[in-house]
Design a protein around this motif. Structure first.
Motif, PDB file in Angstrom:
ATOM      1  N   ALA A 147       2.732  41.358  13.716  1.00 52.53           N
ATOM      2  CA  ALA A 147       2.153  42.467  13.410  1.00 52.53           C
ATOM      3  C   ALA A 147       1.442  43.013  14.850  1.00 52.53           C
ATOM      4  CB  ALA A 147       1.576  42.403  12.594  1.00 52.53           C
ATOM      5  N   ILE A 148       1.412  41.752  15.456  1.00 51.10           N
ATOM      6  CA  ILE A 148       0.147  42.877  16.832  1.00 51.10           C
ATOM      7  C   ILE A 148       1.186  43.098  18.129  1.00 51.10           C
ATOM      8  CG2 ILE A 148      -2.231  41.720  15.877  1.00 51.10           C
ATOM      9  CD1 ILE A 148      -1.971  39.736  18.191  1.00 51.10           C
ATOM     10  N   TYR A 149       1.832  42.190  17.998  1.00 52.77           N
ATOM     11  CA  TYR A 149       3.290  43.221  19.003  1.00 52.77           C
ATOM     12  C   TYR A 149       3.138  45.228  19.760  1.00 52.77           C
ATOM     13  CZ  TYR A 149       6.038  38.632  19.134  1.00 52.77           C
ATOM     14  OH  TYR A 149       6.373  37.775  19.666  1.00 52.77           O
ATOM     15  N   PRO A 150       2.874  45.637  18.958  1.00 53.17           N
ATOM     16  CA  PRO A 150       3.159  47.016  19.738  1.00 53.17           C
ATOM     17  C   PRO A 150       1.256  47.041  20.163  1.00 53.17           C
ATOM     18  CG  PRO A 150       3.274  46.934  17.052  1.00 53.17           C
ATOM     19  CD  PRO A 150       3.296  45.359  17.321  1.00 53.17           C
ATOM     20  N   LEU A 151       0.049  45.819  20.144  1.00 48.19           N
ATOM     21  CA  LEU A 151      -1.058  46.445  20.881  1.00 48.19           C
ATOM     22  C   LEU A 151      -1.314  45.772  21.835  1.00 48.19           C
ATOM     23  CD1 LEU A 151      -2.948  45.555  17.511  1.00 48.19           C
ATOM     24  CD2 LEU A 151      -2.512  47.445  18.359  1.00 48.19           C
ATOM     25  N   VAL A 152      -0.085  44.773  22.286  1.00 45.31           N
ATOM     26  CA  VAL A 152      -0.243  44.242  23.726  1.00 45.31           C
ATOM     27  C   VAL A 152      -0.338  45.292  24.776  1.00 45.31           C
ATOM     28  CG1 VAL A 152       1.048  42.592  25.030  1.00 45.31           C
ATOM     29  CG2 VAL A 152       1.039  42.275  22.489  1.00 45.31           C
ATOM     30  N   GLY A 153       0.599  46.058  24.591  1.00 41.47           N
ATOM     31  CA  GLY A 153       0.075  47.248  26.001  1.00 41.47           C
ATOM     32  C   GLY A 153       1.945  47.198  26.455  1.00 41.47           C
ATOM     33  N   ARG A 154       2.310  48.809  26.382  1.00 42.92           N
ATOM     34  CA  ARG A 154       3.906  48.559  27.662  1.00 42.92           C
ATOM     35  C   ARG A 154       4.265  47.796  28.411  1.00 42.92           C
ATOM     36  NH1 ARG A 154       8.330  51.246  23.797  1.00 42.92           N
ATOM     37  NH2 ARG A 154       6.469  52.180  22.158  1.00 42.92           N
ATOM     38  N   GLU A 155       2.844  47.946  29.601  1.00 43.19           N
ATOM     39  CA  GLU A 155       3.136  47.025  30.592  1.00 43.19           C
ATOM     40  C   GLU A 155       2.657  45.900  31.093  1.00 43.19           C
ATOM     41  OE1 GLU A 155      -0.479  47.921  29.295  1.00 43.19           O
ATOM     42  OE2 GLU A 155       0.619  49.536  29.371  1.00 43.19           O
ATOM     43  N   SER A 156       3.103  44.864  30.028  1.00 41.98           N
ATOM     44  CA  SER A 156       2.342  43.378  30.108  1.00 41.98           C
ATOM     45  C   SER A 156       3.287  43.058  29.011  1.00 41.98           C
ATOM     46  CB  SER A 156       0.512  43.390  29.632  1.00 41.98           C
ATOM     47  OG  SER A 156       0.264  44.283  28.679  1.00 41.98           O
ATOM     48  N   PHE A 157       4.061  43.790  28.568  1.00 38.09           N
ATOM     49  CA  PHE A 157       4.551  43.262  27.263  1.00 38.09           C
ATOM     50  C   PHE A 157       5.570  41.706  27.066  1.00 38.09           C
ATOM     51  CE2 PHE A 157       7.615  42.675  23.740  1.00 38.09           C
ATOM     52  CZ  PHE A 157       6.483  42.192  22.510  1.00 38.09           C
ATOM     53  N   ALA A 158       6.281  42.351  28.756  1.00 42.83           N
ATOM     54  CA  ALA A 158       7.274  41.703  28.666  1.00 42.83           C
ATOM     55  C   ALA A 158       6.406  40.029  29.493  1.00 42.83           C
ATOM     56  CB  ALA A 158       8.274  41.908  30.379  1.00 42.83           C
ATOM     57  N   ASN A 159       5.118  40.050  30.073  1.00 41.51           N
ATOM     58  CA  ASN A 159       4.746  38.721  30.731  1.00 41.51           C
ATOM     59  C   ASN A 159       3.897  37.777  29.778  1.00 41.51           C
ATOM     60  OD1 ASN A 159       5.076  39.142  33.651  1.00 41.51           O
ATOM     61  ND2 ASN A 159       3.065  40.670  33.498  1.00 41.51           N
ATOM     62  N   TYR A 160       3.480  39.100  28.921  1.00 44.83           N
ATOM     63  CA  TYR A 160       2.897  38.132  27.406  1.00 44.83           C
ATOM     64  C   TYR A 160       3.822  37.459  26.671  1.00 44.83           C
ATOM     65  CZ  TYR A 160       1.704  38.124  22.243  1.00 44.83           C
ATOM     66  OH  TYR A 160       1.132  37.457  21.119  1.00 44.83           O
ATOM     67  N   MET A 161       5.488  38.067  26.717  1.00 46.74           N
ATOM     68  CA  MET A 161       6.705  37.464  25.996  1.00 46.74           C
ATOM     69  C   MET A 161       6.954  35.771  25.857  1.00 46.74           C
ATOM     70  SD  MET A 161       7.087  38.901  23.236  1.00 46.74           S
ATOM     71  CE  MET A 161       9.006  37.859  22.422  1.00 46.74           C
ATOM     72  N   ARG A 162       7.237  36.390  27.558  1.00 47.43           N
ATOM     73  CA  ARG A 162       7.189  34.888  28.614  1.00 47.43           C
ATOM     74  C   ARG A 162       6.699  34.074  28.488  1.00 47.43           C
ATOM     75  NH1 ARG A 162       9.075  38.822  32.432  1.00 47.43           N
ATOM     76  NH2 ARG A 162       7.024  39.203  33.255  1.00 47.43           N
ATOM     77  N   ALA A 163       5.033  34.403  28.939  1.00 45.56           N
ATOM     78  CA  ALA A 163       4.655  33.321  28.056  1.00 45.56           C
ATOM     79  C   ALA A 163       4.102  32.904  26.546  1.00 45.56           C
ATOM     80  CB  ALA A 163       2.711  33.915  28.091  1.00 45.56           C
ATOM     81  N   ASN A 164       4.120  33.742  26.112  1.00 46.65           N
ATOM     82  CA  ASN A 164       4.532  33.287  24.194  1.00 46.65           C
ATOM     83  C   ASN A 164       5.805  32.636  23.679  1.00 46.65           C
ATOM     84  OD1 ASN A 164       4.364  34.141  21.785  1.00 46.65           O
ATOM     85  ND2 ASN A 164       5.984  34.489  21.932  1.00 46.65           N
ATOM     86  N   ASN A 165       7.421  32.463  24.889  1.00 47.94           N
ATOM     87  CA  ASN A 165       7.790  32.165  24.715  1.00 47.94           C
ATOM     88  C   ASN A 165       7.831  30.426  24.753  1.00 47.94           C
ATOM     89  OD1 ASN A 165       9.572  34.198  23.696  1.00 47.94           O
ATOM     90  ND2 ASN A 165      10.325  35.065  25.072  1.00 47.94           N
ATOM     91  N   ARG A 166       7.251  29.970  26.246  1.00 46.95           N
ATOM     92  CA  ARG A 166       7.002  29.417  26.922  1.00 46.95           C
ATOM     93  C   ARG A 166       6.231  28.467  25.716  1.00 46.95           C
ATOM     94  NH1 ARG A 166       6.505  32.138  31.222  1.00 46.95           N
ATOM     95  NH2 ARG A 166       4.049  32.090  31.157  1.00 46.95           N
ATOM     96  N   ALA A 167       5.003  28.989  25.383  1.00 48.69           N
ATOM     97  CA  ALA A 167       3.991  28.542  24.422  1.00 48.69           C
ATOM     98  C   ALA A 167       4.381  28.268  23.076  1.00 48.69           C
ATOM     99  CB  ALA A 167       2.584  29.529  24.193  1.00 48.69           C
ATOM    100  N   ALA A 168       5.294  27.987  23.228  1.00 44.25           N
ATOM    101  CA  ALA A 168       6.431  28.335  21.277  1.00 44.25           C
ATOM    102  C   ALA A 168       6.811  26.542  21.161  1.00 44.25           C
ATOM    103  CB  ALA A 168       7.137  28.875  20.923  1.00 44.25           C
ATOM    104  N   ALA A 169       6.971  26.273  22.242  1.00 45.53           N
ATOM    105  CA  ALA A 169       8.372  24.879  22.382  1.00 45.53           C
ATOM    106  C   ALA A 169       7.165  24.096  21.192  1.00 45.53           C
ATOM    107  CB  ALA A 169       8.261  24.465  23.289  1.00 45.53           C
TER     108      ALA A 169
END
Length: 154
Positions: A27-49
């Motif tokens: 639900a908070i994905y839209p609040l991350v900000g478009r300019e940093s979203f790809a970096n956020y997703m990469r960090a999120n995907n690594r942290a999900a393991a």
């Protein structure tokens, strides 16, 4: 019995984890900000393991082990439902969530992909909630039977 205890713990854990992801995290994905979203997703995907991927795979493995060597207190129908729910959650992850998260880790924020991720993740969330309810129902039945003790006829 040990495998069932592991299954029970992981079913409840994964239900909580998926529900938190669904209701809070996505639900908070839209609040991350478009300019940093790809970096956020990469960090999120690594942290999900550790908190999400490993427990989900261990739940799947423990369910398969229980299905192969089913304790007498678990009905065959319950085991079949547990296996089906695990594979439904896995299929949902492979078909939608993992692919969408990987794409957004490269391309960045995409409103349509976020909506699809949230919508399709309900499949995985409900599957895990049903697994937790099933496991809890099995525990409740076993505890209830044990509390009643042996039935004596008069």
């Amino acid at each position: 019995m040990t495998t069932f205890v592991i299954f029970f713990f992981l079913a409840v854990y994964n239900a909580g984890c998926m529900t938190a992801l669904q209701l809070q995290h996505y639900a908070i994905y839209p609040l991350v900000g478009r300019e940093s979203f790809a970096n956020y997703m990469r960090a999120n995907n690594r942290a999900a393991a550790v908190p999400t991927i490993v427990p989900a795979m261990l739940l799947l493995i423990s369910t398969i082990v229980l299905a192969i060597d089913r304790p007498a207190f678990i009905h065959a129908t319950e085991m079949a439902i547990a296996v089906a729910l695990n594979f439904l959650a896995l299929a949902s992850t492979i078909l939608w969530q993992r692919r969408l998260q990987a794409e957004m880790a490269v391309s960045g924020y995409d409103e349509q992909k976020v909506r699809r991720l949230i919508g399709t993740n309900w499949i995985r969330t409900v599957a895990h909630l049903l697994l937790a309810l099933l496991a809890t129902g099995i525990v409740a039945r076993v505890v209830s039977s044990a509390a009643m003790g042996p039935v004596h006829s008069l």
